[in-house]
Write a protein that holds these residues in place. Structure first.
Motif, short mmCIF file in Angstrom:
data_model
loop_
_atom_site.label_atom_id
_atom_site.label_comp_id
_atom_site.label_asym_id
_atom_site.label_seq_id
_atom_site.Cartn_x
_atom_site.Cartn_y
_atom_site.Cartn_z
N GLU A 152 0.60 -1.23 -0.25
CA GLU A 152 0.20 0.26 0.22
C GLU A 152 0.65 1.35 0.11
OE1 GLU A 152 -3.37 0.03 2.47
OE2 GLU A 152 -3.89 -2.08 2.24
N PHE A 155 -0.05 1.92 -4.06
CA PHE A 155 -1.21 1.62 -4.26
C PHE A 155 -2.12 2.21 -3.43
CE2 PHE A 155 1.39 -1.83 -6.06
CZ PHE A 155 1.72 -1.87 -8.26
N VAL A 157 -5.57 1.57 -2.79
CA VAL A 157 -6.36 0.04 -2.84
C VAL A 157 -7.64 0.26 -2.24
CG1 VAL A 157 -6.41 -1.93 -1.52
CG2 VAL A 157 -4.50 -1.56 -1.72
N ILE A 269 -6.97 -1.42 -6.95
CA ILE A 269 -5.66 -0.69 -6.68
C ILE A 269 -5.33 0.37 -8.70
CG2 ILE A 269 -4.78 -2.56 -5.68
CD1 ILE A 269 -2.96 -3.02 -8.34
#
Length: 292
Positions: A152, A155, A157, A269
């Protein structure tokens, strides 16, 4: 060097064939070959190993592909940003989907989305989970669907699905009469397993290793229906998400709960700090509200 050359090179790498790439791009094979040869001449390196059947990348070709994908992603992002600024009525979203996930959840959702937003064009590409993540990171896709956990730090999420994994065995298997099975009891079993490109491959391997053994893999596949039919033929056992297990209608199968809670968690994502188009944000909002 022109961006068009790099885009053509990406297609050849994707299809592993100049002939197939030419067909996909609606070009003649000689024209595509000439473009790739001009790129190689300019760089002074061979990028593609040409054979009668395939066109594989050299080490230099893999490096060029990595940077070509990044440049293509930046160009796509620029066009998307300009489209939003000029308030164009149409939009396009490039989405990466693992095949199992796509076949399970997305046909109905995409149909509803298309009815609600008919001017937004969805381009869907099926890759294994690990490749979807890499392609979102490199900018090939604006959105992807991945199996959690995921980094994370790289990205954003948006969780969409969470369900437990189930054990599938043949109806006369020694465990078929059980309601619950501990994963440690599967040490000596032969598995019908997921292909290495699938995130579930590593997730389940880690669970087996935590239980003290390396799984004996008889066969690997990317098709859940083939996996369940092989179990029904008494060739081995498998572990699949609940929604997939419930679709397996063969009467020779027995679905059993696992003692340990092993969750299959899916999320949309996007790459952190990447500009997400109005169409992309609309799709994310839609799928978060629409039950899968």
């Amino acid at each position: 060097m022109e961006l068009r050359q790099l885009q053509l090179f990406i297609e050849v790498a994707k299809h592993k064939s100049i002939t197939k790439a030419a067909e996909a791009m609606h070009l003649s094979q000689p024209a595509l070959s000439k473009s790739i040869k001009a790129l190689e001449d300019e760089l002074g390196m061979i990028l593609i190993i040409r054979t009668n059947k395939t066109s594989d990348l050299t080490d230099a070709g893999r490096i060029v592909l990595e940077y070509a994908q990044k440049m293509s992603g930046v160009l796509s992002e620029m066009k998307t940003t300009l489209n939003d600024i000029t308030n164009l009525s149409r939009g396009q979203i490039d989405i990466g989907l693992p095949p199992i996930i796509g076949s399970l959840f997305f046909p109905r959702v995409i149909a509803k989305f298309h009815r609600a937003f008919p001017n937004i064009e969805l381009t869907i590409t099926e890759y294994g989970g690990a490749r979807v993540v890499k392609s979102v990171e490199e900018g090939e896709f604006e959105l992807g669907v991945a199996v959690l956990p995921i980094d994370e730090g790289q990205f954003d999420v948006y969780p969409i699905v969470e369900e437990e994994m189930k054990l599938l065995v043949y109806k006369d298997h020694r465990l078929a009469s059980r309601e619950v099975v501990d994963i440690k009891e599967l040490k000596d079993e032969e598995f019908i397993f997921y292909h290495e490109e699938f995130a579930l491959n590593q997730i389940m391997r880690n669970k087996f290793i935590e239980a003290g053994f390396e799984p004996k893999i008889l066969f690997q596949s990317s098709q859940w229906d083939l996996m369940t039919e092989m179990v029904a033929a008494n060739l081995g056992i498998t572990i699949l998400p609940r929604s997939i297990s419930n679709r397996a209608s063969n009467p020779d199968l027995k679905i059993i709960d696992l003692k340990e809670d092993i969750l299959w968690r899916l999320a949309v994502i996007t790459k952190k700090d990447r500009y997400i188009s109005n169409a992309g944000r609309t799709f994310i909002d839609f799928i978060l509200k629409e039950p899968l």
